[in-house]
Design an enzyme around this catalytic site. Structure first.
Site, mmCIF file in Angstrom:
data_model
loop_
_atom_site.group_PDB
_atom_site.id
_atom_site.type_symbol
_atom_site.label_atom_id
_atom_site.label_comp_id
_atom_site.label_asym_id
_atom_site.label_seq_id
_atom_site.Cartn_x
_atom_site.Cartn_y
_atom_site.Cartn_z
ATOM 1 C CE LYS A 77 -15.797 10.874 -49.791
ATOM 2 N NZ LYS A 77 -16.001 9.453 -49.417
ATOM 3 C CB SER A 152 -13.477 9.145 -46.451
ATOM 4 O OG SER A 152 -14.312 8.558 -47.433
ATOM 5 C CB SER A 176 -16.602 6.488 -46.724
ATOM 6 O OG SER A 176 -15.295 6.270 -46.295
#
Ligand code: GLN
Length: 484
Positions: A77, A152, A176
């Site tokens: 990420k 996210s 997330s």
């Protein structure tokens, strides 16, 4: 395990048996990315040195220096620092920011021999539930590209769902990892607060943040956690507790485990198919030897308001560092320091990040601090006590739906922040309470994956892997047709 989406375990076996090479695995992932990513946008950037690092891994293996993940490609990420590789946090403000060092978790993966394939898309500064807040455009759900992948860590979930990478790192502040894992049909793990170092994870809500993992199977997620977990001299919150053999826990079965089904998670606002899937999951666990009982976590309804006070308060403080002085872009109209701050932040942050900074500044301001922030902290303590009371009464875990609905459509909630915030209604509790949680897909509803999550006591990740593996044996794995 699906042939179209080989997992880490299968890759390691084939590497060890000489049936494949790291360079072949990395090229296989890059081919998948080239074929599928233009329509899905899981990746913001690929690592230009991935193939070179794969050759190094093959050499290390040939010379008997193979680490436990030698030659395994992983996605990361883009709010985790990667030395020499741009780390944007999904923000225009950090468009060109190149960290000097790796996040501890990234360094641990590399030391184990893994190869960082690239950096995945996310909501700006991890604030959001759909990746629509990314400054670089949204990712799309591989089960239906008109829908969001969740957020996210949406890019990481898409990459794993499609076999662009067998596993990925994500981060959690309020769900997330688990929410996108549920929306994309993969396994997502949020470890106990303190289990994994956050050094090099760009801070959002420091009392909530934890690095998380996404993988195509429970065993792969377990193996990955064992590599990244443990104390770190760069993060005092990462506690020196022994790291267990999580992968072996997957074999242990669920006989003798007591699992609570909290009624507050099975009520209003829940899609009927998801309620049915959660009850079916509970039934399968009972059939596998667990004891299931309905329980109550009475403070659950206050979790979302408490989360959005605490997370924004901490964000308003953490994001003060992005002022054009040390990190990222500077916009300087040449009218003094204050004007430079204003222009940099005004220009660099997107609307959701600004909303959070304003909200967080407000709840911390004189006269409101106790009414909002103080009250939220009290709610947080009550939420944690709900769980601790259950565990003290002999429960090993609780089982709930991961999300109230399957993946929603792009654009459906962007103009309604409250509706977007409510998609975290079942996940934010684990972050507020600091507890570990694992989401796993168990059904399809209208062609979209449905996830359930299990939450356990502090540092009881091994129990969660036992339960997750039992659910995986009962329901199998879920691969989007586009990637099969
Ligand atoms: N969706 C939640 C939020 O917007 C959680 C984000 C996260 O876990 N990073 O704050």
């Amino acid at each position: 395990m699906n042939a179209a989406r080989p997992g880490m375990r299968a890759m390691l076996d084939r590497l060890a048996g000489g049936e494949t090479t790291a360079i072949a695995l990395v090229r296989g992932c890059l081919d998948r990315i080239a074929a599928l990513d233009p329509g899905l946008r899981a990746f913001l950037r690929l690592n230009p040195r991935a193939e070179e690092q794969a050759r190094d891994a093959d050499r290390a293996r040939a010379e008997g220096r193979a680490g436990p993940l030698c030659g395994i490609p992983v996605a990361v990420k883009d709010n985790l620092a990667t030395a020499g590789l741009v780390t944007t946090c999904g923000s225009a403000l950090l468009r060109d920011f190149v960290p000097l060092r790796d996040a501890t978790v990234v360094a641990r993966l590399r030391e184990a021999g893994a190869i960082v394939l690239g950096k995945t898309n996310l909501d700006e500064f991890a604030m959001g539930s759909s990746t629509e807040n990314s400054s670089f455009g949204p990712s799309r759900n591989p089960w239906d590209p008109a829908r969001v992948p969740g957020g996210s860590s949406g890019g990481s979930a898409v990459a794993v769902a499609c076999g662009m990478a067998p596993a990925a790192l994500g981060s959690e502040t309020g769900g997330s990892v688990r929410q996108p894992a549920a929306f994309c049909g993969v396994v997502g793990v949020k470890p106990t607060y303190g289990r994994v170092s956050r050094s090099g994870l760009v801070a959002f809500g420091s009392s909530l943040d934890q690095v998380g993992l996404l993988a195509g199977s429970v065993e792969d997620a377990a193996a990955l956690l064992a590599i990244v977990a443990g104390p770190d001299r760069d993060d005092a919150t990462a506690v020196p507790r022994p790291v267990e053999d999580y992968a072996s826990a997957c074999e242990a079965g669920v006989t003798g485990l007591r699992i609570g089904l909290p009624r507050e998670y099975l009520g209003d606002g829940l899609a009927p198919d998801i309620a049915a899937a959660a009850r079916e999951a509970a039934g399968r666990l009972a059939a596998a030897g667990a004891e299931i009982a309905e329980v109550s976590l009475p403070h659950t309804p206050w979790a979302i308001p408490a989360y959005y006070v605490i997370a924004t308060a901490e964000a308003s403080s953490n994001l003060a560092r992005f002022d054009g002085v040390r990190f990222g872009r500077r916009v300087d109209p040449g009218a003094g320091l204050q004007a430079m701050y204003r222009a940099t932040r005004g220009d660099g942050f997107g609307p959701e990040v600004k909303r959070r900074i304003l909200l967080g500044t407000f709840v911390l301001s004189a006269g409101y601090h106790d009414a909002y922030y103080g009250q939220a902290l009290r709610v947080r303590a009550l939420l944690r006590r709900d769980f601790l009371d259950l565990f003290a009464a002999g429960f090993h875990a609780v089982l709930t739906p991961t999300t109230p609905t399957p993946a929603f459509r792009l654009g459906e909630k962007v103009s309604d922040p409250l509706a977007m915030y409510l998609s975290d209604v079942y996940t934010a509790t684990a972050n507020l309470a600091g507890l570990p949680a694992l989401s796993i897909p168990v059904a399809l509803s209208g062609g979209l994956p449905v996830g359930v999550q299990v939450l356990g006591p502090d540092f009881a990740e091994a129990h969660l892997f036992r339960i997750g593996a039992a659910l995986e044996r009962a329901f199998g794995t879920f691969v989007p047709p586009a990637a099969a």
